[in-house]
Design an enzyme around this catalytic site. Structure first.
Site, PDB file in Angstrom:
ATOM      1  N   ASN A  88       0.852  -1.195   0.000  1.00 59.11           N
ATOM      2  CA  ASN A  88       0.000   0.000   0.000  1.00 59.11           C
ATOM      3  C   ASN A  88       0.883   1.238   0.000  1.00 59.11           C
ATOM      4  O   ASN A  88       1.959   1.244   0.596  1.00 59.11           O
ATOM      5  CB  ASN A  88      -0.915   0.040   1.232  1.00 59.11           C
ATOM      6  CG  ASN A  88      -1.973   1.128   1.083  1.00 59.11           C
ATOM      7  OD1 ASN A  88      -2.908   0.988   0.320  1.00 59.11           O
ATOM      8  ND2 ASN A  88      -1.782   2.239   1.783  1.00 59.11           N
TER       9      ASN A  88
ATOM     10  N   TYR B   7       0.463  10.395   4.261  1.00 55.50           N
ATOM     11  CA  TYR B   7       0.086  10.713   5.638  1.00 55.50           C
ATOM     12  C   TYR B   7       1.142  11.655   6.207  1.00 55.50           C
ATOM     13  O   TYR B   7       2.331  11.352   6.120  1.00 55.50           O
ATOM     14  CB  TYR B   7       0.042   9.445   6.507  1.00 55.50           C
ATOM     15  CG  TYR B   7      -0.565   8.230   5.829  1.00 55.50           C
ATOM     16  CD1 TYR B   7      -1.910   8.188   5.478  1.00 55.50           C
ATOM     17  CD2 TYR B   7       0.229   7.110   5.534  1.00 55.50           C
ATOM     18  CE1 TYR B   7      -2.454   7.064   4.858  1.00 55.50           C
ATOM     19  CE2 TYR B   7      -0.305   5.986   4.919  1.00 55.50           C
ATOM     20  CZ  TYR B   7      -1.645   5.972   4.584  1.00 55.50           C
ATOM     21  OH  TYR B   7      -2.173   4.859   3.967  1.00 55.50           O
ATOM     22  N   ARG B   8       0.710  12.763   6.801  1.00 61.51           N
ATOM     23  CA  ARG B   8       1.691  13.730   7.307  1.00 61.51           C
ATOM     24  C   ARG B   8       2.543  13.102   8.410  1.00 61.51           C
ATOM     25  O   ARG B   8       2.086  12.244   9.168  1.00 61.51           O
ATOM     26  CB  ARG B   8       0.979  14.988   7.817  1.00 61.51           C
ATOM     27  CG  ARG B   8       0.285  14.795   9.122  1.00 61.51           C
ATOM     28  CD  ARG B   8      -0.441  16.066   9.604  1.00 61.51           C
ATOM     29  NE  ARG B   8      -1.054  15.791  10.890  1.00 61.51           N
ATOM     30  CZ  ARG B   8      -2.176  16.339  11.329  1.00 61.51           C
ATOM     31  NH1 ARG B   8      -2.826  17.229  10.605  1.00 61.51           N
ATOM     32  NH2 ARG B   8      -2.651  16.025  12.523  1.00 61.51           N
TER      33      ARG B   8
ATOM     34  N   TRP C  99      -1.601   8.273  10.066  1.00 60.30           N
ATOM     35  CA  TRP C  99      -2.613   7.623   9.222  1.00 60.30           C
ATOM     36  C   TRP C  99      -3.914   7.597   9.983  1.00 60.30           C
ATOM     37  O   TRP C  99      -4.002   7.125  11.108  1.00 60.30           O
ATOM     38  CB  TRP C  99      -2.174   6.250   8.741  1.00 60.30           C
ATOM     39  CG  TRP C  99      -1.470   5.376   9.723  1.00 60.30           C
ATOM     40  CD1 TRP C  99      -1.792   5.160  11.035  1.00 60.30           C
ATOM     41  CD2 TRP C  99      -0.303   4.579   9.449  1.00 60.30           C
ATOM     42  NE1 TRP C  99      -0.918   4.285  11.594  1.00 60.30           N
ATOM     43  CE2 TRP C  99       0.003   3.904  10.651  1.00 60.30           C
ATOM     44  CE3 TRP C  99       0.484   4.367   8.321  1.00 60.30           C
ATOM     45  CZ2 TRP C  99       1.083   3.034  10.742  1.00 60.30           C
ATOM     46  CZ3 TRP C  99       1.548   3.503   8.434  1.00 60.30           C
ATOM     47  CH2 TRP C  99       1.840   2.855   9.626  1.00 60.30           C
TER      48      TRP C  99
ATOM     49  N   GLU D  15      -1.030   1.198  -5.160  1.00 56.80           N
ATOM     50  CA  GLU D  15      -1.025   2.537  -5.763  1.00 56.80           C
ATOM     51  C   GLU D  15       0.088   2.694  -6.798  1.00 56.80           C
ATOM     52  O   GLU D  15      -0.063   3.463  -7.750  1.00 56.80           O
ATOM     53  CB  GLU D  15      -0.876   3.609  -4.671  1.00 56.80           C
ATOM     54  CG  GLU D  15      -2.152   3.935  -3.899  1.00 56.80           C
ATOM     55  CD  GLU D  15      -2.500   2.953  -2.785  1.00 56.80           C
ATOM     56  OE1 GLU D  15      -1.737   1.976  -2.587  1.00 56.80           O
ATOM     57  OE2 GLU D  15      -3.527   3.161  -2.116  1.00 56.80           O
TER      58      GLU D  15
ATOM     59  N   ASP E  58      -4.879  22.011   9.109  1.00 60.22           N
ATOM     60  CA  ASP E  58      -5.081  21.034   8.037  1.00 60.22           C
ATOM     61  C   ASP E  58      -6.102  21.547   7.030  1.00 60.22           C
ATOM     62  O   ASP E  58      -6.572  22.680   7.118  1.00 60.22           O
ATOM     63  CB  ASP E  58      -5.460  19.665   8.620  1.00 60.22           C
ATOM     64  CG  ASP E  58      -4.921  18.511   7.765  1.00 60.22           C
ATOM     65  OD1 ASP E  58      -5.126  18.533   6.545  1.00 60.22           O
ATOM     66  OD2 ASP E  58      -4.278  17.593   8.328  1.00 60.22           O
TER      67      ASP E  58
HETATM   68  C1  LIG Z   1      -1.389  16.792   0.947  1.00 58.80           C
HETATM   69  C2  LIG Z   1      -2.154  15.670   1.552  1.00 58.80           C
HETATM   70  C3  LIG Z   1      -1.998  15.355   2.883  1.00 58.80           C
HETATM   71  C4  LIG Z   1      -2.689  14.299   3.464  1.00 58.80           C
HETATM   72  N1  LIG Z   1      -2.485  14.010   4.786  1.00 58.80           N
HETATM   73  C5  LIG Z   1      -3.099  12.938   5.326  1.00 58.80           C
HETATM   74  C6  LIG Z   1      -2.830  12.563   6.670  1.00 58.80           C
HETATM   75  O1  LIG Z   1      -2.074  13.209   7.386  1.00 58.80           O
HETATM   76  N2  LIG Z   1      -3.440  11.459   7.161  1.00 58.80           N
HETATM   77  C7  LIG Z   1      -4.299  10.696   6.408  1.00 58.80           C
HETATM   78  O2  LIG Z   1      -4.799   9.692   6.895  1.00 58.80           O
HETATM   79  N3  LIG Z   1      -4.590  11.051   5.129  1.00 58.80           N
HETATM   80  C8  LIG Z   1      -4.003  12.141   4.575  1.00 58.80           C
HETATM   81  N4  LIG Z   1      -4.268  12.483   3.285  1.00 58.80           N
HETATM   82  C9  LIG Z   1      -5.251  11.704   2.508  1.00 58.80           C
HETATM   83  C10 LIG Z   1      -4.685  10.361   2.093  1.00 58.80           C
HETATM   84  O3  LIG Z   1      -3.469  10.515   1.431  1.00 58.80           O
HETATM   85  C11 LIG Z   1      -5.680   9.637   1.180  1.00 58.80           C
HETATM   86  O4  LIG Z   1      -6.840   9.365   1.936  1.00 58.80           O
HETATM   87  C12 LIG Z   1      -5.128   8.337   0.604  1.00 58.80           C
HETATM   88  O5  LIG Z   1      -6.143   7.710  -0.155  1.00 58.80           O
HETATM   89  C13 LIG Z   1      -4.671   7.386   1.665  1.00 58.80           C
HETATM   90  O6  LIG Z   1      -4.209   6.192   1.073  1.00 58.80           O
HETATM   91  P1  LIG Z   1      -4.782   4.795   1.557  1.00 58.80           P
HETATM   92  O7  LIG Z   1      -6.241   4.798   1.174  1.00 58.80           O
HETATM   93  O8  LIG Z   1      -3.986   3.794   0.793  1.00 58.80           O
HETATM   94  O9  LIG Z   1      -4.595   4.738   3.023  1.00 58.80           O
HETATM   95  C14 LIG Z   1      -3.584  13.540   2.684  1.00 58.80           C
HETATM   96  C15 LIG Z   1      -3.755  13.859   1.340  1.00 58.80           C
HETATM   97  C16 LIG Z   1      -3.061  14.908   0.768  1.00 58.80           C
HETATM   98  C17 LIG Z   1      -3.254  15.212  -0.683  1.00 58.80           C
HETATM   99 MN   LIG Z   2      -4.527   2.178  -0.522  1.00 63.85          MN
END
Ligand SMILES: Cc1cc2nc3c(=O)[nH]c(=O)nc-3n(C[C@H](O)[C@H](O)[C@H](O)COP(=O)(O)O)c2cc1C
Ligand SMILES: [Mn+2]
Length: 498
Positions: free
Chosen positions: A169, A173-174, A187, A230, A279
């Protein structure tokens, strides 16, 4: 051909007049944010800060900040073209006839060719730092807003593995920097990386890639189903597989072309207070417990570039990552709910607060059916408000939508209030993670839905329109621009007008 790594991407941006190099020394502590905020709102260029204060590593920001750059990233004229590519695959039928079979095979081949490719060597490992040489302080990590808990890595691609299936995956995530060799891992509760963590016992290996080609970076933010890698999605979108190399200190594969890779691990029970951080909700999200990520190695290019993004009160640069997702995933949404014609997630609604959906209405209660479908569909399930309009309404034209919400809605009859899961960061609900949802049925209704006879909407006849078209020059009236126009361009104007 879309850019294959960050260098190609920067060169493309520069050729297209879409990048400005900033030679002045600028502080990643707040100052960069204020510059980027003004630039994004003005629809301005990507910025490469060559001398960020306190670091020898240049900082790239606002690479995604306009619709044009987003299209350049994908190598398309408009984002809907990316959706068409995905739609072709989703709509594949058992082929009839030779031509269809050949086309089908080609499509299947393009999926097979999308799988990441393992290579022996990668520029992302030109420099290898281990042990005491690991120091995150060498990078110009931004502290974005005055009330932030500290600096955090804003644009990471976090690579994890599901211990049950071995499936990769990649999520964005920040990561709050806690010290030279550790960060937090934010996450959220609905995310795949978090699920991989919960399924892991004890120690979990993690890699974080920074400075990727734009399609790979975008893909880390895309709401794909858990079982889809991804990086494979990125390979499919850019028509060439992502190349990976084995990590130097962990058993995970990392992008061969990344600028920087952080390798390390999380111990399951090692949690830390993360935040508060400003955020995309436009507010500071409060401190919460999240796992600690320990960095065991940094690998990078010799002259690495550090990528960043600012999230905050919309619109910010991430608006265009979200708009790309809105467009690209339309065919996937339509596969489950085929009566959906189009949808718009307003940037000002931070993407999870509001969805406007147009449908081909076919039976009483149809709008309600679609509301509940949205509330049951992937990450769209977190949507707080859903507005349903008829198929002829342009969902991207907010004035048109407002007209039908005002004109067609009896609040007593047409508003659905229910509850369900909400975004992790939404501060409005009384409970975190769940609360109210509102659906507004702004479609035309009929007696079968308990109304009086529905009136006819005013429309000029085609004959008179044609007549006036023909005679327009004769009148000597200056040409007025049309009131409504298609698609995302409308929202982009709205974005840049702010
Ligand atoms: C700039 C940016 C920052 C993000 N920060 C976070 C974060 O801190 N935590 C989080 O859970 N998702 C964050 N997201 C959203 C996730 O990247 C998004 O939900 C992504 O689909 C997560 O991947 P996953 O579904 O494989 O977990 C962010 C997205 C962007 C564009
Ligand atoms: Mn995913």
């Amino acid at each position: 051909m879309p850019a294959r790594d960050l260098r190609e991407w920067i060169a493309l941006l520069e050729r297209e007049g879409e990048l400005v190099r900033v030679g002045a020394e600028v502080d990643p502590h707040l100052e960069v944010t204020e510059i980027v905020d003004r630039t994004v709102r003005a629809g301005g260029p990507a910025l490469l800060f060559e001398h960020p204060k306190g670091s020898a590593t240049p900082l790239l920001v606002n690479q995604f900040g306009t619709e044009r750059r987003m299209c350049l990233a994908f190598g398309v004229e408009q984002l809907d073209d990316v959706a068409t590519k995905l739609g072709d695959i989703l709509e594949m039928q058992p082929p009839e006839g030779l031509v269809a079979k050949v086309r089908g095979l080609r499509t299947l081949k393009s999926i097979a060719d999308s799988r990441p490719k393992l290579v022996k060597r990668g520029v992302s490992q030109e420099v290898v730092l281990k042990g005491d040489d690991v120091d995150l302080g060498r990078f110009p990590v931004q502290t974005c807003w005055p009330g932030d808990a500290g600096p955090f890595i804003t644009l990471p691609a976090v690579i994890t593995r599901d211990p049950r299936t071995g499936q990769r995956n990649v999520g964005m995530y920040r990561m709050q920097v806690l010290g030279p060799r550790s960060t937090a891992m934010h996450w959220q509760i609905h995310k795949d990386g978090r699920a991989d963590y919960l399924f892991t016992e004890g120690r979990m290996e993690i890699a974080v890639a920074l400075g990727l080609d734009p399609i790979s970076a975008y893909s880390a933010s895309a709401p794909l189903p858990k079982h889809i890698d991804e990086f494979m999605f990125a390979g499919f979108l850019r028509d060439s597989p992502i190349e990976l190399v084995k990590g130097v200190s962990i058993d995970l594969e990392v992008p061969a072309d990344a600028e920087i890779v952080l390798e390390g691990y999380i111990d399951k029970n090692d949690l830390t207070s993360e935040g508060p951080f400003g955020d995309h909700t436009g507010f500071y999200t409060p401190a919460e417990q999240f796992p600690v990520f320990n960095v065991t190695a940094i690998t990078m290019r010799k002259d690495a570039i550090y990528p960043s993004i600012v999230v905050g009160k919309p619109p910010q640069e991430d608006a265009w990552l979200g708009k790309a997702t809105e467009r690209i995933f339309l065919p996937a949404v339509q596969m489950t709910v085929p009566e959906i014609v189009d949808y718009d997630l307003p940037v000002a609604g931070a993407f999870h607060n509001l969805a406007i959906v147009s449908i081909r209405k076919a039976f009483p209660g149809h709008a309600r059916k679609v509301m509940h479908a949205i509330w049951g569909l992937g990450m769209l399930s977190l949507t707080k408000g859903v507005v349903i309009v008829d198929q002829h309404v342009d969902v991207h034209d907010y004035e048109q939508v407002m007209f039908y919400v005002g004109a067609n809605v009896d609040p007593k009859r047409d508003v659905v209030i229910t509850e369900g899961p909400l975004d992790h960061l939404d501060h409005a609900p009384t409970l975190q993670f769940m609360g109210g949802k509102i659906g507004i049925d702004a479609t035309a209704k009929g007696p079968a839905e308990g109304t009086r006879e529905w009136p006819t909407e005013i429309e000029m006849s085609d004959e008179v329109r044609d007549l006036v078209d023909r005679r327009w020059a004769e009148y000597g009236v200056p040409t007025v621009p049309p009131t409504s126009n298609g698609g995302i361009r409308q929202s982009s104007r709205r974005l840049s007008r702010r």
